[in-house]
Design a protein around this motif. Structure first.
Motif, PDB file in Angstrom:
ATOM      1  N   ASN A 139     -37.593 -48.201 -21.216  1.00  0.00           N
ATOM      2  CA  ASN A 139     -38.487 -48.824 -19.858  1.00  0.00           C
ATOM      3  C   ASN A 139     -38.166 -50.051 -19.402  1.00  0.00           C
ATOM      4  O   ASN A 139     -37.911 -50.800 -20.353  1.00  0.00           O
ATOM      5  CB  ASN A 139     -40.050 -48.729 -20.041  1.00  0.00           C
ATOM      6  CG  ASN A 139     -40.653 -47.402 -20.330  1.00  0.00           C
ATOM      7  OD1 ASN A 139     -40.299 -46.518 -19.839  1.00  0.00           O
ATOM      8  ND2 ASN A 139     -41.790 -47.346 -20.887  1.00  0.00           N
ATOM      9  N   GLY A 140     -38.108 -50.206 -17.989  1.00  0.00           N
ATOM     10  CA  GLY A 140     -37.612 -51.562 -17.582  1.00  0.00           C
ATOM     11  C   GLY A 140     -39.240 -52.225 -17.510  1.00  0.00           C
ATOM     12  O   GLY A 140     -40.191 -51.787 -18.064  1.00  0.00           O
ATOM     13  N   ILE A 141     -39.015 -53.631 -16.999  1.00  0.00           N
ATOM     14  CA  ILE A 141     -40.330 -54.290 -16.904  1.00  0.00           C
ATOM     15  C   ILE A 141     -41.358 -53.361 -15.997  1.00  0.00           C
ATOM     16  O   ILE A 141     -42.396 -53.489 -16.082  1.00  0.00           O
ATOM     17  CB  ILE A 141     -40.155 -55.728 -16.164  1.00  0.00           C
ATOM     18  CG1 ILE A 141     -39.184 -56.621 -17.325  1.00  0.00           C
ATOM     19  CG2 ILE A 141     -41.533 -56.390 -16.098  1.00  0.00           C
ATOM     20  CD1 ILE A 141     -38.998 -57.786 -17.089  1.00  0.00           C
ATOM     21  N   ALA A 142     -40.668 -53.015 -14.838  1.00  0.00           N
ATOM     22  CA  ALA A 142     -41.769 -52.173 -13.819  1.00  0.00           C
ATOM     23  C   ALA A 142     -41.398 -50.927 -13.927  1.00  0.00           C
ATOM     24  O   ALA A 142     -40.512 -50.417 -14.324  1.00  0.00           O
ATOM     25  CB  ALA A 142     -41.541 -52.869 -12.573  1.00  0.00           C
ATOM     26  N   PRO A 143     -42.683 -50.167 -13.533  1.00  0.00           N
ATOM     27  CA  PRO A 143     -42.545 -48.778 -13.491  1.00  0.00           C
ATOM     28  C   PRO A 143     -41.638 -48.197 -12.420  1.00  0.00           C
ATOM     29  O   PRO A 143     -41.151 -48.835 -11.698  1.00  0.00           O
ATOM     30  CB  PRO A 143     -43.909 -48.406 -12.890  1.00  0.00           C
ATOM     31  CG  PRO A 143     -44.700 -49.370 -13.458  1.00  0.00           C
ATOM     32  CD  PRO A 143     -43.808 -50.495 -13.284  1.00  0.00           C
TER      33      PRO A 143
END
Length: 509
Positions: free
Chosen positions: A284-288
């Motif tokens: 996962n990145g920071i944002a969805p």
């Protein structure tokens, strides 16, 4: 004057960095944390010691900043990823933490790789299980320490332990949640992932996941007394140090590969869709809706630090006594070695490798005419060659034409140029000495409403960065050396398990 606190806890040092909201570091305080190696492949730390050392560092950083603790508008932590920190049902440490350099779970991972588990894991979670993944370590505890396994109330990561100590609230963030047990498509926890690894009884122990810049608690009175922080200061969820380093170094984005030369060889790039491959982790990145693809191995500057500890003890002592940098003391020796031809090559696999847990480090091509400088050069080249293995893997799946380099060795211009020549692409470094802590502070500032989001870096990054362009002649020479480096590793692949078998107590758990 508003300020932010970024906490960065690595595998040997924990630090507290206070930043002005314009990104200027106001104070840095560091504390070493003991590593325990009770037997081969077991690398641990005391959770209480880590918190005590971090609290001391925070208190000292506040004093050094010459600003009141009430100026700190937000706090976020980052730390080494993977490994495991266990709490019992009473939220007390359940034995020592297991660090991400640990490889005791090698036999379990080998079984998974030989069977169907690994393939199912990459399809479901976006990554092949590795020896320091929470999945592998929890499975090892289930098999080897069943009584401890039964007492697990929560399993969390390093930075989440520090967050708990600050706030009394258990949880994690999106980047850390995806180390083993999330569905790569939904980016949320998956009970199927727990069942895949035989860990379905630990569903209760999954820590709730929040955005990295979300306020998840506030500094308790007890934590305030220990650290000197103001009670009630907001604490954000924080993030995995891989992402924090890229964010703080300005390399968190598409079209660029972020390289962090630390204990681990970390190489990562972003995408807006999940792409899975056995050569990288899709997390996962920071944002969805953003995925962070990481190709890594525990085979970077820990090898350089080991060499300094074992073979440069006098320089270490001199540097400590006179307040100088050991790297500056050794610089002329290394620079001289880079200027002369050398056959010396080094595989930086003291703590792990892309070739499996049984690979080991080694020098090749040494002659009696070589000196310590030649060996240091070989170590640094080997580190860069290993990064190239991972960067080349990512080049097969993603489009990028430049790199950003962070980590202690990025302060040496000759090393930055070496990376550019070995990778055959421009390599940019910034003057950010504490990239991971600044990445955490950006999350703290976003959560406090100071920045629009964690990527809204207030600094004029163009004024604090330098780019090294690859030199065609040197790149051609490094290409020859790199190919020999790879050929030796390929030849050693069937031999490394035989070497490990010479000391079976060190080769297994």
């Amino acid at each position: 004057m508003p300020s932010l606190l970024g906490i960065d806890s690595g595998l040997t040092v924990t630090k507290a960095v206070i930043f002005d909201i314009d990104g200027t570091p106001l104070a840095v305080s560091r504390r070493r944390v003991t590593q325990f190696i009770p037997k081969a492949r077991h690398i641990e730390r005391d959770m209480g010691e880590l918190w005590s050392a971090t609290a001391d560092a925070i208190r000292e950083a506040i004093a050094l900043s010459k600003r009141p603790a009430s100026d700190i508008q937000g706090i976020a932590a980052t730390a080494h990823g993977d490994g495991i920190y266990l709490l019992d049902g009473d939220q007390q440490p359940l034995g020592r933490a297991i660090l991400s350099l640990d490889s005791r779970a090698g036999p379990i991972v080998n079984e998974w790789t030989d069977g169907d588990v690994a393939q199912c894991a990459i399809e479901l979670t976006g990554q092949i299980p590795h020896v320091s993944a929470p999945s592998a370590l929890l499975a090892w505890i289930r098999e080897m320490e069943p009584e401890r396994y039964k007492r697990i109330g929560h399993f969390i990561s390093c930075k989440d332990w520090l967050r708990f100590c600050l706030t009394g609230i258990i949880g994690t963030d999106r980047t850390e949640a995806s180390t083993s047990f999330t569905d790569v498509r939904t980016q949320d926890y998956s009970q199927d992932a727990l069942r895949l690894f035989g860990l379905q009884k630990l569903v209760h122990a999954l820590p709730p996941a929040s955005r990295s810049d979300q306020i998840v608690g506030r500094v308790t009175r007890e934590a305030a007394n220990l650290t000197g922080l103001a009670e009630g200061t907001p604490v954000m969820a924080g993030l995995h140090d891989v992402t924090a380093s890229a964010l703080g170094a300005g390399g968190y984005g598409k079209g660029v590969v972020a390289i962090i030369a630390g204990t681990y060889s970390i190489n990562e790039t972003l995408s807006s869709e999940p792409r899975v491959d056995r050569r990288w982790f899709c997390r996962n990145g920071i944002a969805p809706g953003i995925w962070n693809s990481m190709s890594i191995s525990p085979a970077s500057t820990a090898n350089y630090d080991w060499f300094l500890d074992k073979l440069c003890a006098a320089e270490r002592l001199e540097a400590k006594t006179n307040g100088r940098s050991v790297h500056a003391l050794l610089g002329p020796e290394i620079d001289a070695a880079f200027k002369r031809p050398s056959t010396a090559l080094f595989h930086p696999y003291l703590f792990g490798s892309p070739y499996g847990a049984e690979a080991s480090a080694g020098f090749f091509g040494l002659g009696g005419w070589h000196d310590r400088g030649d060996m240091l050069r070989a170590v640094l080249e080997g580190i860069a060659f290993n990064h190239r293995i991972h960067v080349d893997a990512l080049r097969d799946g993603f489009s990028f034409d430049r790199a950003r380099l962070a980590g202690g060795i990025s302060r040496n211009p000759a090393v930055v140029q070496m990376f550019a020549d070995i990778l055959g692409m421009p390599v940019t470094v910034t003057e950010t000495d504490e990239a991971a802590a600044w990445g955490a502070a950006l999350c703290a500032g976003s959560g406090a409403g100071i920045y629009a989001d964690p990527q809204s870096d207030p600094r004029d990054t163009a004024s604090i960065e330098k780019t090294c362009q690859p030199d065609p002649a040197r790149s051609a020479d490094y290409e020859k050396r790199y190919q020999v480096f790879r050929e030796i590793a390929d030849a050693m692949t069937p031999l490394w398990p035989k070497i490990a078998a010479l000391a079976p107590d060190q080769a297994a758990n």
